[in-house]
Design a protein around this motif. Sequence first.
Motif, PDB file in Angstrom:
ATOM      1  N   ALA A 202       0.817  -1.215   0.000  1.00  0.00           N
ATOM      2  CA  ALA A 202       0.000   0.000   0.000  1.00  0.00           C
ATOM      3  C   ALA A 202       0.850   1.264   0.000  1.00  0.00           C
ATOM      4  N   ALA A 203       2.003   1.234   0.648  1.00  0.00           N
ATOM      5  CA  ALA A 203       2.818   2.444   0.779  1.00  0.00           C
ATOM      6  C   ALA A 203       3.229   3.033  -0.574  1.00  0.00           C
ATOM      7  N   PRO A 204       3.767   2.238  -1.536  1.00  0.00           N
ATOM      8  CA  PRO A 204       4.124   2.855  -2.822  1.00  0.00           C
ATOM      9  C   PRO A 204       2.931   3.439  -3.571  1.00  0.00           C
ATOM     10  N   ILE A 205       1.756   2.809  -3.454  1.00  0.00           N
ATOM     11  CA  ILE A 205       0.568   3.339  -4.123  1.00  0.00           C
ATOM     12  C   ILE A 205       0.167   4.673  -3.513  1.00  0.00           C
ATOM     13  N   VAL A 206       0.235   4.755  -2.190  1.00  0.00           N
ATOM     14  CA  VAL A 206      -0.135   5.994  -1.502  1.00  0.00           C
ATOM     15  C   VAL A 206       0.841   7.107  -1.848  1.00  0.00           C
ATOM     16  N   PHE A 207       2.151   6.827  -1.746  1.00  0.00           N
ATOM     17  CA  PHE A 207       3.151   7.873  -1.981  1.00  0.00           C
ATOM     18  C   PHE A 207       3.310   8.230  -3.458  1.00  0.00           C
ATOM     19  N   GLY A 208       3.073   7.276  -4.353  1.00  0.00           N
ATOM     20  CA  GLY A 208       3.304   7.525  -5.772  1.00  0.00           C
ATOM     21  C   GLY A 208       2.078   7.906  -6.564  1.00  0.00           C
ATOM     22  N   PHE A 209       0.868   7.692  -6.003  1.00  0.00           N
ATOM     23  CA  PHE A 209      -0.332   8.004  -6.774  1.00  0.00           C
ATOM     24  C   PHE A 209      -1.400   8.723  -5.952  1.00  0.00           C
ATOM     25  N   VAL A 210      -1.801   8.149  -4.831  1.00  0.00           N
ATOM     26  CA  VAL A 210      -2.941   8.680  -4.081  1.00  0.00           C
ATOM     27  C   VAL A 210      -2.647  10.078  -3.546  1.00  0.00           C
ATOM     28  N   LEU A 211      -1.550  10.227  -2.812  1.00  0.00           N
ATOM     29  CA  LEU A 211      -1.228  11.532  -2.241  1.00  0.00           C
ATOM     30  C   LEU A 211      -0.992  12.609  -3.305  1.00  0.00           C
ATOM     31  N   PRO A 212      -0.208  12.351  -4.382  1.00  0.00           N
ATOM     32  CA  PRO A 212      -0.080  13.399  -5.404  1.00  0.00           C
ATOM     33  C   PRO A 212      -1.403  13.823  -6.018  1.00  0.00           C
ATOM     34  N   VAL A 213      -2.310  12.858  -6.269  1.00  0.00           N
ATOM     35  CA  VAL A 213      -3.611  13.231  -6.827  1.00  0.00           C
ATOM     36  C   VAL A 213      -4.396  14.094  -5.840  1.00  0.00           C
ATOM     37  N   LEU A 214      -4.400  13.723  -4.556  1.00  0.00           N
ATOM     38  CA  LEU A 214      -5.105  14.522  -3.550  1.00  0.00           C
ATOM     39  C   LEU A 214      -4.467  15.905  -3.405  1.00  0.00           C
ATOM     40  N   PHE A 215      -3.149  15.957  -3.452  1.00  0.00           N
ATOM     41  CA  PHE A 215      -2.469  17.252  -3.347  1.00  0.00           C
ATOM     42  C   PHE A 215      -2.818  18.170  -4.512  1.00  0.00           C
ATOM     43  N   MET A 216      -3.006  17.614  -5.714  1.00  0.00           N
ATOM     44  CA  MET A 216      -3.359  18.427  -6.870  1.00  0.00           C
ATOM     45  C   MET A 216      -4.842  18.790  -6.877  1.00  0.00           C
ATOM     46  N   LEU A 217      -5.681  17.945  -6.289  1.00  0.00           N
ATOM     47  CA  LEU A 217      -7.113  18.258  -6.233  1.00  0.00           C
ATOM     48  C   LEU A 217      -7.395  19.442  -5.306  1.00  0.00           C
ATOM     49  N   ARG A 218      -6.600  19.610  -4.267  1.00  0.00           N
ATOM     50  CA  ARG A 218      -6.853  20.695  -3.316  1.00  0.00           C
ATOM     51  C   ARG A 218      -6.780  22.069  -3.979  1.00  0.00           C
ATOM     52  N   PRO A 219      -5.684  22.435  -4.669  1.00  0.00           N
ATOM     53  CA  PRO A 219      -5.685  23.753  -5.331  1.00  0.00           C
ATOM     54  C   PRO A 219      -6.658  23.816  -6.508  1.00  0.00           C
ATOM     55  N   LEU A 220      -6.932  22.673  -7.140  1.00  0.00           N
ATOM     56  CA  LEU A 220      -7.875  22.685  -8.251  1.00  0.00           C
ATOM     57  C   LEU A 220      -9.278  23.059  -7.772  1.00  0.00           C
ATOM     58  N   LEU A 221      -9.741  22.432  -6.693  1.00  0.00           N
ATOM     59  CA  LEU A 221     -11.070  22.728  -6.168  1.00  0.00           C
ATOM     60  C   LEU A 221     -11.127  24.121  -5.542  1.00  0.00           C
ATOM     61  N   GLY A 222     -10.003  24.565  -4.960  1.00  0.00           N
ATOM     62  CA  GLY A 222      -9.998  25.883  -4.352  1.00  0.00           C
ATOM     63  C   GLY A 222     -10.050  27.020  -5.358  1.00  0.00           C
ATOM     64  N   GLY A 223      -9.505  26.814  -6.550  1.00  0.00           N
ATOM     65  CA  GLY A 223      -9.516  27.871  -7.565  1.00  0.00           C
ATOM     66  C   GLY A 223     -10.348  27.518  -8.778  1.00  0.00           C
ATOM     67  N   TRP A 224     -11.436  26.779  -8.561  1.00  0.00           N
ATOM     68  CA  TRP A 224     -12.258  26.300  -9.678  1.00  0.00           C
ATOM     69  C   TRP A 224     -12.842  27.453 -10.498  1.00  0.00           C
ATOM     70  N   ASP A 225     -13.162  28.561  -9.832  1.00  0.00           N
ATOM     71  CA  ASP A 225     -13.842  29.661 -10.527  1.00  0.00           C
ATOM     72  C   ASP A 225     -12.902  30.478 -11.408  1.00  0.00           C
ATOM     73  N   VAL A 226     -11.603  30.396 -11.174  1.00  0.00           N
ATOM     74  CA  VAL A 226     -10.659  31.237 -11.918  1.00  0.00           C
ATOM     75  C   VAL A 226      -9.839  30.429 -12.922  1.00  0.00           C
ATOM     76  N   LEU A 227     -10.201  29.177 -13.153  1.00  0.00           N
ATOM     77  CA  LEU A 227      -9.431  28.349 -14.080  1.00  0.00           C
ATOM     78  C   LEU A 227      -9.621  28.837 -15.517  1.00  0.00           C
ATOM     79  N   PRO A 228      -8.556  28.874 -16.307  1.00  0.00           N
ATOM     80  CA  PRO A 228      -8.646  29.358 -17.694  1.00  0.00           C
ATOM     81  C   PRO A 228      -9.211  28.275 -18.631  1.00  0.00           C
ATOM     82  N   TRP A 229     -10.508  28.094 -18.620  1.00  0.00           N
ATOM     83  CA  TRP A 229     -11.116  27.006 -19.381  1.00  0.00           C
ATOM     84  C   TRP A 229     -10.914  27.168 -20.872  1.00  0.00           C
ATOM     85  N   ASP A 230     -11.014  28.403 -21.385  1.00  0.00           N
ATOM     86  CA  ASP A 230     -10.828  28.606 -22.827  1.00  0.00           C
ATOM     87  C   ASP A 230      -9.420  28.217 -23.262  1.00  0.00           C
TER      88      ASP A 230
END
Length: 535
Positions: free
Chosen positions: A295-323
Amino acid sequence: MPRWLAQVLLILLAAVLVLPVLALGASWFGFDAAAQDVLAQMAQTVLPEYALTSLLLCVSVAIGVAVVGVLTASAVTLFQFPGRRAFEWALLLPLAMPAYVVAYAYTDFLQFSGPLQTWLREAFALRGRVLPEVRSTPGAVWVFTFTLYPYVYLLVRTALSERAAQLMEAARLLGAPLARRIRSVALPLARPAVAAGVALALMETLADFGVASYFGIQTFTAGVYKAWLVMDNRLAAAQLATLLLLTVAALLWVEHRAQQRMRFATLRGQRAGSAEAQPVRLRGARAALAVAVCAAPIVFGFVLPVLFMLRPLLGGWDVLPWDQFVQWSRNSIWLAGLSALLTTAIALTLAFAVRVRPVPLTRGVAQLASLGYAVPGAVVVVGLLLPVGWVQERWPEAGVGYWVTATALGIVWAYLVRFTAVALQSVQAGYARMPASLDDSARMLGTTGVALAARVHWPLLRRATVAAALLVFVDVMKELPATLVLRPFNSDTLAVITYNLARDERLGEAALPALTLVLVGMIPVILLSRTLRQK
């Protein structure tokens, strides 16, 4: 087609695919006093730091991927514990994560101004830095270890699954305890696979530019770009690229030697599911330890990076440059689709030529094309731009520089050099499953040449061809070093814009293209996991 014309076309194709290496070799023919002075200055200033940093990084990553890959492959192959079948495919998930995306994710969460250190200072009334600096060589080792260990995991798992369970059972019947069975039976079986997997991981480490540049690590790849783009010294860039290429060639030789030694006979006349071949069942603390190890390599290599990237994504959803995101995605898909189409066509042509006429010329061209994936992106860039510079100096009116640097020609050419090997390997694997008697029967019935390829080979190669195109498509989508330099004007891709936004500390905006690359990268992981689970 006349035989001589086919041979000429094959030679031209080989020249196109090995031009970067040829150009780097040719650059040393102009080694004069000025070149010697440049090399001497580099040896006194930056070259020792590049060599020492790259060596330290490679040694640390080699130890890390070997330990993680061997432990996880041994756990899912030799032992039975809760969740084992899920871990077999989940351990491949870090393959979908580009290393530079993982670096951005960890930096955003663990840096001085990140949420973790901010919370620790507020919760415990601390001051200053609480955690070690993420942007460092140890941080890069962490990133590379948990994104590249699947190379070792895949090869070791394949090696152990052949006969490890049967031989360990035989050792048990002879009275050997579990620790000795692992030490004397499993590890010697896995040794060539470990060497091959570590060599592949080190080639990826040396070829990396995103992590080294973002973390400020002085590696050979970062030095090549600095010499060319910052110092404007083509000769220094060519010399550094040559040293990097020689290092990668040595690793490639180690990988080929290890692959040649990976020969394991399978048992005939015995059912694979017999009691003697079953993995050792673990219970209690041992089972919990196996679950933690997987479980440790999956958490450190995939789960945590995805969660870390979701945090700023959800926090700045309204200002994302969709175009702009739509435009970046369109550029990436267009370049990846065109490159996948061309590389697959070249791979089909080369594989067919080797199939119908396995002479030294066709085999040599196929081997040269297979070496392209081992050439780092920085070397490809220097190898392509060197001859462009020479031609531009002699014939300025030719406009060669414009066609290579301001249009899609240069970047697609670089993709062909790097990723034709990926498509060729998949197509050749499809041909390997096709008996030669089919060709003989078709020729006896009057079907030869293009008709043989269209009516006999193509129906049997369809799945392998689709897999080759998908693999190249995903690799091009994630490719950063060559794309960063050779992309046409106003044609930023998802990989380039992720790097630029992260470099400018705009990680909230970089999260969207980064996670898109992760989703695209999961396509070959899903295909690979399905292939491994098939009987």
